[in-house]
Motif scaffolding. Structure first.
Motif, PDB file in Angstrom:
ATOM      1  N   UNK A  51       0.820  -1.222   0.000  1.00  0.00           N
ATOM      2  CA  UNK A  51       0.000   0.000   0.000  1.00  0.00           C
ATOM      3  C   UNK A  51       0.851   1.268   0.000  1.00  0.00           C
ATOM      4  N   UNK A  52       2.117   1.142   0.356  1.00  0.00           N
ATOM      5  CA  UNK A  52       3.016   2.305   0.393  1.00  0.00           C
ATOM      6  C   UNK A  52       3.418   2.651  -1.042  1.00  0.00           C
ATOM      7  N   UNK A  53       3.335   3.926  -1.422  1.00  0.00           N
ATOM      8  CA  UNK A  53       3.761   4.302  -2.774  1.00  0.00           C
ATOM      9  C   UNK A  53       5.185   3.798  -3.063  1.00  0.00           C
ATOM     10  N   UNK A  54       5.382   3.271  -4.237  1.00  0.00           N
ATOM     11  CA  UNK A  54       6.667   2.667  -4.617  1.00  0.00           C
ATOM     12  C   UNK A  54       7.832   3.620  -4.362  1.00  0.00           C
ATOM     13  N   UNK A  55       7.656   4.895  -4.647  1.00  0.00           N
ATOM     14  CA  UNK A  55       8.750   5.866  -4.476  1.00  0.00           C
ATOM     15  C   UNK A  55       9.102   6.116  -3.019  1.00  0.00           C
ATOM     16  N   UNK A  56       8.249   5.664  -2.085  1.00  0.00           N
ATOM     17  CA  UNK A  56       8.493   5.917  -0.667  1.00  0.00           C
ATOM     18  C   UNK A  56       8.819   4.651   0.129  1.00  0.00           C
ATOM     19  N   UNK A  57       8.739   3.489  -0.507  1.00  0.00           N
ATOM     20  CA  UNK A  57       9.026   2.228   0.185  1.00  0.00           C
ATOM     21  C   UNK A  57      10.479   2.174   0.627  1.00  0.00           C
ATOM     22  N   UNK A  58      10.662   1.784   1.873  1.00  0.00           N
ATOM     23  CA  UNK A  58      12.006   1.670   2.423  1.00  0.00           C
ATOM     24  C   UNK A  58      12.662   2.997   2.739  1.00  0.00           C
ATOM     25  N   UNK A  59      11.920   4.100   2.593  1.00  0.00           N
ATOM     26  CA  UNK A  59      12.482   5.423   2.836  1.00  0.00           C
ATOM     27  C   UNK A  59      11.759   6.174   3.939  1.00  0.00           C
ATOM     28  N   UNK A  60      10.469   5.882   4.116  1.00  0.00           N
ATOM     29  CA  UNK A  60       9.649   6.602   5.088  1.00  0.00           C
ATOM     30  C   UNK A  60       8.922   5.592   5.966  1.00  0.00           C
ATOM     31  N   UNK A  61       8.964   5.833   7.268  1.00  0.00           N
ATOM     32  CA  UNK A  61       8.287   4.936   8.217  1.00  0.00           C
ATOM     33  C   UNK A  61       6.788   5.199   8.253  1.00  0.00           C
ATOM     34  N   UNK A  62       6.051   4.139   8.515  1.00  0.00           N
ATOM     35  CA  UNK A  62       4.621   4.253   8.780  1.00  0.00           C
ATOM     36  C   UNK A  62       4.427   4.777  10.192  1.00  0.00           C
ATOM     37  N   UNK A  63       3.227   5.272  10.485  1.00  0.00           N
ATOM     38  CA  UNK A  63       2.900   5.604  11.871  1.00  0.00           C
ATOM     39  C   UNK A  63       2.456   4.320  12.569  1.00  0.00           C
ATOM     40  N   UNK A  64       2.417   4.349  13.880  1.00  0.00           N
ATOM     41  CA  UNK A  64       2.049   3.174  14.655  1.00  0.00           C
ATOM     42  C   UNK A  64       0.639   2.727  14.336  1.00  0.00           C
ATOM     43  N   UNK A  65      -0.296   3.670  14.170  1.00  0.00           N
ATOM     44  CA  UNK A  65      -1.692   3.298  13.891  1.00  0.00           C
ATOM     45  C   UNK A  65      -1.812   2.515  12.587  1.00  0.00           C
TER      46      UNK A  65
END
Length: 72
Positions: A51-65
């Motif tokens: 569900x994470x945009x491909x350009x942001x995978x492995x670069x930006x953390x999800x929030x806990x929720x």
């Protein structure tokens, strides 16, 4: 930088936009060591990763929720 040439905000969850409270990002911004990030104790469902945009995978953390949505 993403496809639109915009640098993503590393402190925001790429799914909901809320503060992700990432200890690694806090350490980078402050220059101060931080305790281990909350995310280091979770196992993420591969479907959530998709569900994470491909350009942001492995670069930006999800929030806990958002991360907890994938944990039983």
């Amino acid at each position: 930088m993403n496809q639109l040439g915009i640098t993503p905000d590393l402190s925001r969850c790429p799914l909901c936009g809320q503060n992700n409270r990432c200890a690694m990002e806090q350490a980078r911004l402050s220059g101060e060591p931080q305790p281990a990030c909350w995310c280091s104790t979770l196992v993420f469902d591969p479907a959530l990763h998709e569900r994470i945009p491909v350009t942001e995978r492995g670069k930006i953390c999800l929030c806990l929720a958002c991360a907890e949505q994938s944990n039983p």
